[in-house]
Design an enzyme around this catalytic site. Structure first.
Site, PDB file in Angstrom:
ATOM      1  N   HIS A 221       0.799  -1.221   0.000  1.00  0.00           N
ATOM      2  CA  HIS A 221       0.000   0.000   0.000  1.00  0.00           C
ATOM      3  C   HIS A 221       0.838   1.280   0.000  1.00  0.00           C
ATOM      4  CE1 HIS A 221       0.969  -0.348   4.240  1.00  0.00           C
ATOM      5  NE2 HIS A 221       0.682   0.930   4.364  1.00  0.00           N
TER       6      HIS A 221
HETATM    7  C1  UD1 Z   1      -2.162   4.944   6.334  1.00  0.00           C
HETATM    8  C2  UD1 Z   1      -0.833   5.440   6.899  1.00  0.00           C
HETATM    9  C3  UD1 Z   1       0.242   4.396   6.686  1.00  0.00           C
HETATM   10  C4  UD1 Z   1      -0.179   3.052   7.220  1.00  0.00           C
HETATM   11  C5  UD1 Z   1      -1.518   2.667   6.616  1.00  0.00           C
HETATM   12  C6  UD1 Z   1      -1.993   1.356   7.175  1.00  0.00           C
HETATM   13  C7  UD1 Z   1      -0.479   7.872   6.825  1.00  0.00           C
HETATM   14  C8  UD1 Z   1       0.312   8.931   6.193  1.00  0.00           C
HETATM   15  N1  UD1 Z   1      -0.376   6.656   6.266  1.00  0.00           N
HETATM   16  O1  UD1 Z   1      -1.974   4.821   4.941  1.00  0.00           O
HETATM   17  O2  UD1 Z   1       1.405   4.785   7.349  1.00  0.00           O
HETATM   18  O3  UD1 Z   1       0.788   2.088   6.901  1.00  0.00           O
HETATM   19  O4  UD1 Z   1      -2.477   3.694   6.910  1.00  0.00           O
HETATM   20  O5  UD1 Z   1      -3.103   0.878   6.542  1.00  0.00           O
HETATM   21  O6  UD1 Z   1      -1.169   8.108   7.790  1.00  0.00           O
HETATM   22  N2  UD1 Z   1      -9.325   4.304   2.249  1.00  0.00           N
HETATM   23  C9  UD1 Z   1     -10.524   3.656   2.229  1.00  0.00           C
HETATM   24  N3  UD1 Z   1     -11.046   3.256   3.428  1.00  0.00           N
HETATM   25  C10 UD1 Z   1     -10.415   3.471   4.589  1.00  0.00           C
HETATM   26  C11 UD1 Z   1      -9.188   4.157   4.598  1.00  0.00           C
HETATM   27  C12 UD1 Z   1      -8.642   4.557   3.413  1.00  0.00           C
HETATM   28  O7  UD1 Z   1     -11.109   3.436   1.185  1.00  0.00           O
HETATM   29  O8  UD1 Z   1     -10.945   3.065   5.640  1.00  0.00           O
HETATM   30  C13 UD1 Z   1      -8.701   4.703   0.967  1.00  0.00           C
HETATM   31  C14 UD1 Z   1      -9.037   6.105   0.545  1.00  0.00           C
HETATM   32  O9  UD1 Z   1      -9.124   6.149  -0.837  1.00  0.00           O
HETATM   33  C15 UD1 Z   1      -7.822   6.884   0.977  1.00  0.00           C
HETATM   34  C16 UD1 Z   1      -6.687   5.869   0.775  1.00  0.00           C
HETATM   35  O10 UD1 Z   1      -7.297   4.615   1.070  1.00  0.00           O
HETATM   36  O11 UD1 Z   1      -7.642   8.054   0.248  1.00  0.00           O
HETATM   37  C17 UD1 Z   1      -5.512   6.093   1.650  1.00  0.00           C
HETATM   38  O12 UD1 Z   1      -5.906   6.161   3.031  1.00  0.00           O
HETATM   39  P1  UD1 Z   1      -5.026   7.015   4.074  1.00  0.00           P
HETATM   40  O13 UD1 Z   1      -5.557   6.876   5.441  1.00  0.00           O
HETATM   41  O14 UD1 Z   1      -4.821   8.391   3.554  1.00  0.00           O
HETATM   42  O15 UD1 Z   1      -3.612   6.335   4.003  1.00  0.00           O
HETATM   43  P2  UD1 Z   1      -3.213   4.787   3.970  1.00  0.00           P
HETATM   44  O16 UD1 Z   1      -2.662   4.487   2.637  1.00  0.00           O
HETATM   45  O17 UD1 Z   1      -4.296   3.926   4.504  1.00  0.00           O
END
Ligand code: UD1
Length: 370
Positions: A221
């Site tokens: 990811h």
């Molecule tokens: C976040 C953390 C990362 C961690 C990861 C674990 C930061 C900078 N990054 O990354 O360090 O390793 O979590 O999973 O905080 N989304 C969904 N549903 C959710 C959450 C996210 O669909 O419940 C999708 C959305 O499109 C979102 C993307 O995933 O924009 C990224 O989510 P985000 O929380 O920004 O960062 P992660 O990649 O999950």
């Protein structure tokens, strides 16, 4: 009476935070006369399979307060979390409108940074669980989060001695740093027996006449691996080749799912994100794990399962020096070559790691009780 209790907020937001807070809540609940606490979920992870399932598997109580921050750019997510979390620190009804005495944050995600900054600005002491880890790669958003969170914190709880050294080199006073061990390993030990009852191996047809087949797991990811289509495509190509040799299970993170649509690797078992118990069962029975996660590098080290980390660096070098972890970057030839070499050599030797013993949370609560 209530006055004497330490009023704490546990602030969590993402999947890897949940396994780190769970054992602390078990421990703190043993001292109802000493502590009163609230569990605040920022809502950075909000999908059922990234949040609710984990809460259920870890037997975490429902959050007292849910901020509903959700997704966005780094600035949006961090800013929105700060705005919403600050209100809680002023208005927390359960603390009779008093400020909390301590905010506890976990790991290195945007929620961690945001809540730590709010605490520092309001002069509320902050405790950081998993302090001091450094990849020395500031292109990683988590590295910025780690550095700033540590410098905004008053109690720095570390998982390994490397982390203490990093903090001291950055000028953080030694008397703020406590080497306590790894609360994620506390959770692993608390749940490993329950994970044995998981039916995931049967569901994914990874058992043959009662015998567990040899298989691998993939999780990806990190922006550096999944945001650039060419890079992602070449990693998917490598997975297809490995999957000809050994079944691969790939529980896909939400940020990765739509990106792989055009080049889903043939022969790889793609699943939605899994619950904690199912994933623990899969991981502990796997022959090999290919990942870019931080926590999985530690969990595989503890379980003695071979791990290839698809990154050029790690903030957890102890897993490479003493554990089962090998850094391979994202060059497909190197990924394939190292995987095949490892599948030939079998399970790695590893040393036991100090304080990765299921008692890290106990040590943290002991410090706070003092
Ligand atoms: C976040 C953390 C990362 C961690 C990861 C674990 C930061 C900078 N990054 O990354 O360090 O390793 O979590 O999973 O905080 N989304 C969904 N549903 C959710 C959450 C996210 O669909 O419940 C999708 C959305 O499109 C979102 C993307 O995933 O924009 C990224 O989510 P985000 O929380 O920004 O960062 P992660 O990649 O999950």
């Amino acid at each position: 009476m209530n006055k004497k209790k330490l009023k704490m907020i546990f602030a969590v937001g993402t999947r890897p935070n949940f396994m780190k807070v769970a054992p602390l809540i078990i421990e703190v609940s043993k001292y109802p006369n000493k502590f009163t606490w609230l569990l605040v979920h920022t809502g950075q992870h909000y999908s059922e399979d990234m949040s609710k399932i984990l809460f259920d598997d870890l037997s975490l109580p429902k959050p007292d307060i849910y901020l509903g921050v959700g997704s966005g750019s780094h600035a949006e997510q961090t800013g929105k979390t700060m705005i919403e979390f600050e209100k809680i620190c002023f208005e927390t009804k359960s603390f009779a409108y008093e400020k909390p005495d301590l905010i506890v944050v976990f790991g290195d995600v945007n929620s961690t940074l945001a809540c730590a900054l709010v605490g520092a600005k309001l002069h509320i002491p902050v405790a950081h669980v998993e302090a001091g880890l450094r990849s020395f790669d500031r292109a990683m958003p988590e590295e910025i989060n780690r550095i700033v969170t540590d410098h905004a914190s008053d109690y720095l709880f570390t998982t390994c001695e490397d982390a203490n050294e990093n903090l001291i080199k950055e000028g953080i006073a030694e008397d703020k740093i406590y080497f306590v061990g790894n609360t994620m390993i506390d959770s692993l030990l608390n749940h490993i027996n329950r994970a044995e009852d998981s039916l995931i191996l049967d569901k994914l047809k990874l058992r043959n006449n009662g015998q567990v087949k040899r298989y691998g797991i993939v999780t990806l990811h990190r922006p550096s691996n999944v945001d650039e289509p060419e890079t992602l495509k070449s990693i998917m190509g490598a997975l297809e080749i490995i999957a000809m040799e050994i079944p691969l299970v790939f529980p896909v993170h939400p940020r990765t799912i739509w990106r792989i649509k055009d080049f889903e690797p043939a022969g790889v078992i793609i699943t939605p994100p899994l619950g904690y118990l199912d994933f623990l069962s899969l991981m502990s029975n796997a022959a090999i794990v290919l990942t870019d996660s931080g926590g999985i590098q530690e969990e595989t080290t503890f379980l003695g399962v071979e791990c290839l980390t698809l990154r050029d660096n790690t903030e957890r070098p102890i897993t490479v020096r003493k554990g089962t972890n090998t850094l391979v970057g994202n060059d497909p030839k190197r990924i394939i070559g190292t995987t095949f070499d490892m599948l030939k050599t079998g399970n790695p030797k590893m040393e036991s790691l100090k304080y990765w013993d299921g008692k890290a949370s106990k040590r943290i609560i002991e410090v706070l009780r003092q």
